[in-house]
Each structure stands twice: as C-alpha cells, then as structure tokens.
Design a protein around this motif. Structure first.
Motif, PDB file in Angstrom:
ATOM      1  N   PRO A  54       0.812  -1.233   0.000  1.00  0.00           N
ATOM      2  CA  PRO A  54       0.000   0.000   0.000  1.00  0.00           C
ATOM      3  C   PRO A  54       0.837   1.270   0.000  1.00  0.00           C
ATOM      4  CG  PRO A  54      -0.932  -1.588   1.532  1.00  0.00           C
ATOM      5  CD  PRO A  54       0.394  -2.141   1.092  1.00  0.00           C
ATOM      6  N   VAL A  55       1.993   1.253   0.669  1.00  0.00           N
ATOM      7  CA  VAL A  55       2.824   2.447   0.729  1.00  0.00           C
ATOM      8  C   VAL A  55       3.298   2.820  -0.673  1.00  0.00           C
ATOM      9  CG1 VAL A  55       4.745   3.582   1.886  1.00  0.00           C
ATOM     10  CG2 VAL A  55       3.632   1.621   2.978  1.00  0.00           C
ATOM     11  N   ALA A  56       3.817   1.842  -1.391  1.00  0.00           N
ATOM     12  CA  ALA A  56       4.391   2.112  -2.705  1.00  0.00           C
ATOM     13  C   ALA A  56       3.337   2.559  -3.710  1.00  0.00           C
ATOM     14  CB  ALA A  56       5.117   0.873  -3.213  1.00  0.00           C
ATOM     15  N   VAL A  57       2.244   1.813  -3.807  1.00  0.00           N
ATOM     16  CA  VAL A  57       1.268   2.139  -4.853  1.00  0.00           C
ATOM     17  C   VAL A  57       0.558   3.458  -4.554  1.00  0.00           C
ATOM     18  CG1 VAL A  57       0.961  -0.291  -5.458  1.00  0.00           C
ATOM     19  CG2 VAL A  57      -0.632   0.771  -3.855  1.00  0.00           C
ATOM     20  N   ARG A 211       1.814  10.951  10.455  1.00  0.00           N
ATOM     21  CA  ARG A 211       1.867   9.491  10.575  1.00  0.00           C
ATOM     22  C   ARG A 211       0.536   8.907  10.111  1.00  0.00           C
ATOM     23  NH1 ARG A 211       4.590   5.176  13.189  1.00  0.00           N
ATOM     24  NH2 ARG A 211       3.196   3.562  14.014  1.00  0.00           N
ATOM     25  N   ILE A 212       0.605   7.895   9.260  1.00  0.00           N
ATOM     26  CA  ILE A 212      -0.591   7.231   8.750  1.00  0.00           C
ATOM     27  C   ILE A 212      -0.647   5.832   9.345  1.00  0.00           C
ATOM     28  CG2 ILE A 212      -1.830   6.450   6.708  1.00  0.00           C
ATOM     29  CD1 ILE A 212       0.881   9.012   6.257  1.00  0.00           C
ATOM     30  N   GLU A 213      -1.728   5.523  10.008  1.00  0.00           N
ATOM     31  CA  GLU A 213      -1.859   4.241  10.704  1.00  0.00           C
ATOM     32  C   GLU A 213      -2.536   3.181   9.826  1.00  0.00           C
ATOM     33  OE1 GLU A 213      -0.454   3.653  13.443  1.00  0.00           O
ATOM     34  OE2 GLU A 213      -0.180   5.579  14.450  1.00  0.00           O
ATOM     35  N   ASP A 214      -2.440   1.939  10.284  1.00  0.00           N
ATOM     36  CA  ASP A 214      -3.232   0.817   9.771  1.00  0.00           C
ATOM     37  C   ASP A 214      -2.928   0.435   8.327  1.00  0.00           C
ATOM     38  OD1 ASP A 214      -4.571   0.701  12.241  1.00  0.00           O
ATOM     39  OD2 ASP A 214      -5.989   2.240  11.585  1.00  0.00           O
ATOM     40  N   ASN A 215      -1.779   0.884   7.780  1.00  0.00           N
ATOM     41  CA  ASN A 215      -1.417   0.459   6.429  1.00  0.00           C
ATOM     42  C   ASN A 215      -2.514   0.802   5.426  1.00  0.00           C
ATOM     43  OD1 ASN A 215       0.680  -0.626   4.931  1.00  0.00           O
ATOM     44  ND2 ASN A 215       0.101  -2.746   5.239  1.00  0.00           N
ATOM     45  N   SER A 216      -3.228   1.877   5.677  1.00  0.00           N
ATOM     46  CA  SER A 216      -4.413   2.227   4.887  1.00  0.00           C
ATOM     47  C   SER A 216      -4.027   2.842   3.552  1.00  0.00           C
ATOM     48  CB  SER A 216      -5.292   3.213   5.670  1.00  0.00           C
ATOM     49  OG  SER A 216      -6.299   3.758   4.839  1.00  0.00           O
ATOM     50  N   ASP A 269      -2.750  -8.867   6.590  1.00  0.00           N
ATOM     51  CA  ASP A 269      -2.355  -8.749   5.187  1.00  0.00           C
ATOM     52  C   ASP A 269      -3.221  -7.698   4.494  1.00  0.00           C
ATOM     53  OD1 ASP A 269      -1.824  -9.051   2.476  1.00  0.00           O
ATOM     54  OD2 ASP A 269      -1.647 -11.223   2.591  1.00  0.00           O
ATOM     55  N   PRO A 270      -2.627  -6.644   3.919  1.00  0.00           N
ATOM     56  CA  PRO A 270      -3.427  -5.571   3.327  1.00  0.00           C
ATOM     57  C   PRO A 270      -4.117  -5.940   2.022  1.00  0.00           C
ATOM     58  CG  PRO A 270      -1.107  -5.207   2.895  1.00  0.00           C
ATOM     59  CD  PRO A 270      -1.179  -6.377   3.834  1.00  0.00           C
ATOM     60  N   LEU A 271      -3.657  -6.987   1.353  1.00  0.00           N
ATOM     61  CA  LEU A 271      -4.242  -7.326   0.048  1.00  0.00           C
ATOM     62  C   LEU A 271      -5.665  -7.864   0.172  1.00  0.00           C
ATOM     63  CD1 LEU A 271      -3.117  -6.895  -2.752  1.00  0.00           C
ATOM     64  CD2 LEU A 271      -2.383  -9.274  -2.784  1.00  0.00           C
ATOM     65  N   PRO A 272      -5.910  -8.919   0.958  1.00  0.00           N
ATOM     66  CA  PRO A 272      -7.300  -9.367   1.126  1.00  0.00           C
ATOM     67  C   PRO A 272      -8.163  -8.319   1.813  1.00  0.00           C
ATOM     68  CG  PRO A 272      -5.819 -10.607   2.564  1.00  0.00           C
ATOM     69  CD  PRO A 272      -4.960  -9.844   1.617  1.00  0.00           C
ATOM     70  N   ALA A 273      -7.563  -7.507   2.683  1.00  0.00           N
ATOM     71  CA  ALA A 273      -8.340  -6.458   3.354  1.00  0.00           C
ATOM     72  C   ALA A 273      -8.859  -5.439   2.339  1.00  0.00           C
ATOM     73  CB  ALA A 273      -7.486  -5.772   4.415  1.00  0.00           C
ATOM     74  N   TYR A 274      -8.006  -5.040   1.391  1.00  0.00           N
ATOM     75  CA  TYR A 274      -8.456  -4.057   0.403  1.00  0.00           C
ATOM     76  C   TYR A 274      -9.415  -4.691  -0.599  1.00  0.00           C
ATOM     77  CZ  TYR A 274      -8.372   0.267  -2.223  1.00  0.00           C
ATOM     78  OH  TYR A 274      -8.746   1.451  -2.825  1.00  0.00           O
ATOM     79  N   GLU A 275      -9.204  -5.962  -0.882  1.00  0.00           N
ATOM     80  CA  GLU A 275     -10.147  -6.680  -1.742  1.00  0.00           C
ATOM     81  C   GLU A 275     -11.551  -6.674  -1.130  1.00  0.00           C
ATOM     82  OE1 GLU A 275     -11.004 -11.307  -2.731  1.00  0.00           O
ATOM     83  OE2 GLU A 275      -8.923 -10.643  -2.978  1.00  0.00           O
TER      84      GLU A 275
END
Length: 324
Positions: A54-57, A211-216, A269-275
């Motif tokens: 998430p940070v990179a994209v 600061r941005i929390e939760d890998n959002s 895992d941020p991928l299934p969470a964003y899905e």
C-alpha cells in the motif's frame, strides 16, 4: 478516490505481490536440502516487501515518470509501482546481462534513469541523493519532485537528520517517506527510538510531519497527495511515516524468532483487506479479482522467462563498468 483509481491500485498491489511470490519460489527452488545463500539461480540475500505494497502504490500514484524515487534495500514494490520494467528488474535479480545494471547490482542496487529510480543496500543512503535530485529539479525550474524512502530504523541515522535539515533550509521539493514495519531487522522501534512516532521529528526542522496508521492505502494516498502537491508548488519538504507491515522475514532464511506477533501477521495482510473493501463498495467481484490475478501471473511469468533466457555475464567482463 475514484473507483477507477481504487481498481488500478489494487491491480498494482496484486502485480507486486505476484512478482514477489514468484521470486520467493525461484529463490528457494535450488537452495535445498542444505541452505546456502550463495547457491542457485538467484544467489545472495533477498529482502521482500510483502505487506508493504500500500505504501508504494499509494505514494507512486501521485507521481509521474519525471519524478524521482530513491528506495531502500527492500525496493521491489516501489520499483514496480514507479513503472520499472518487470523484465529488466527480473533479469537484474537473476544477475543477467539484460538486467538494469547488466546483472552487476542485484536486487538491492537497482538503477533506472529512465524513471529516475535508484536504491541502495546502505541504510538511509537514499536520502542525500534525493536532495541532489530535488535541487536539480528546482534549479531547472521543473515541477518534478523527489521521494526518498527509508525504514523506521534508518530514521536514527545521521543522513536522515542531515537530509531533513538541508531540505528544509533550502525548501527543496522532497517528500520523505518512512516505512515503519515495526522491525529494524530484529529490533523493535520501542527499543531503538526515543519518540513514539518519527513523524514528530519533522517539528525539529520546521516542516510538516504526518503518521498514517493501519497500512491504509487510501489514507496514504491522501497524505501523499498533500505532500506532493506542496512540494510541486514550492512549499518545500514533508515527512510521512506509514505504519505498515512486514509479512515475511527481514531476509529470506530469517527464522524470525524475535517476533512475538507472528501468529497474527497473516490476518493483517493488506491485500485481502483491500479486496474486501472493494467488494463492499461494489467496485470488484469474483471476475474482477480473478482477472487481476490472471493478468499479474501472466506478466510475471513472462518476466521470469525473459530473465532466465538472458545471458550470464562473461567472467572476463568482471572489470567492465567500473572506475578502475
């Protein structure tokens, strides 16, 4: 954020994760039954960024190819998000002639002037070069910006503080990004850093810190947009710290015995969470998800085939491309 942007960023995260899962497969394929870090088609250390996509994209979605990115020794997610060729990236990881550095740099020392991308295995090394790029942009009257990425452990290095000070003094168009994945190799931030958040350190240099929390992904996108817009308009540097997640070890082969949080890592895992987020919004369904995965797998496998078919550098060329 528009739904089309949400889908684009999700597809990028899928592509990055697919690339790294494939590199993970290839890296371990010929290092058994006895672990030998120097063996196989991909010798040497390997630092993968699963969980930090998430940070990179989100940051790179606010950039153009004219903008510069300096990344860390864990660079693949930023390299891909900033538009690096998968084929030349894979070839460099395999140490082949068609790689970005003709196989001389490896995965920690990627250099691609066509998209103003570089990285280094030296902690905090990317911050000073980013100042040079930003100074060049400003001197030429360009609106391009430089993004300098490092981990939370590197925020205790002298180069970090020197760079923030000079960028602030000269009002350079730089966005400093700290990926806080909780672990500087095996040391937690709480044992090595005197402040709870490195974003607080921005105050010492008179620049904004957030600061941005939760890998959002969407919160990172919004914060990065503010910082990039500020830099482009002549407002100077910004410091962003993102609390992200390292799903895997510091390097491949890391047993991670120092981590008490391992049991709960997969659930973050941020991928299934964003899905799930996209499904809830009605933006994605089974066909969209399957299509993203299928497309990513095809692109990655093509890149791996390209890398494996690229010639291995001749031993006689070992002293080529060096100063002396």
């Amino acid at each position: 954020m528009e739904n089309s942007t949400r889908l684009d960023l999700y597809r990028q995260m899928v592509l990055i994760r697919t690339f790294e899962e494939t590199i993970l497969r290839e890296y371990h394929a010929d290092k058994a039954p006895i672990w030998d870090i120097g063996a196989g088609l991909i010798p040497g250390e390997m630092h993968l960024s699963a969980g930090q996509e998430p940070v990179a994209v989100a940051v790179c979605a606010n950039l153009t190819p004219d903008d510069a990115v300096t990344a860390t020794h864990r660079p693949h997610h930023f390299a891909i998000a900033h538009g690096m060729s998968l084929e030349r990236l894979a070839a460099e990881i395999y140490g082949r002639e068609d790689g970005l550095g003709r196989g001389r740099g490896g995965h920690m020392h990627l250099f691609d002037p066509s998209i103003h991308f570089s990285c280094s295995g030296i902690i905090a090394e990317g911050y000073p070069p980013a100042l040079g790029q930003a100074f060049a942009f400003k001197s030429k009257g360009s609106q391009a910006v430089a993004v300098a990425v490092t981990g939370e452990g590197a925020a205790n290095q002298g180069a970090f503080h020197e760079s923030l000070n000079l960028a602030a003094a000269w009002r350079l168009p730089v966005v400093f990004v700290i990926e806080d994945n909780d672990w500087a190799i095996s040391v937690p931030r709480s044992l090595s850093t005197s402040v709870a958040s490195n974003a607080e350190r921005a105050k010492a240099y008179g620049i904004p810190g957030e600061r941005i929390e939760d890998n959002s992904l969407e919160d990172i996108f919004a914060a990065a947009k503010r910082a990039v817009d500020r830099a482009r308009s002549g407002g100077g540097p910004t410091l962003l710290e993102v609390h992200t997640l390292r799903l895997w070890g510091h390097f491949e082969g890391d047993a991670q015995g120092y981590r008490p949080d391992l049991d709960g890592v997969a659930q973050r895992d941020p991928l299934p969470a964003y899905e799930m987020h996209l499904r809830a919004l009605g933006v994605a369904d089974d066909d969209v998800i399957k299509g993203a995965v299928t497309e990513a797998q095809a692109r990655v496998e093509a890149a791996i085939s390209f890398a494996k078919s690229s010639p291995i550098p001749e031993p006689s060329s070992a002293t080529r491309y060096v100063f002396s």
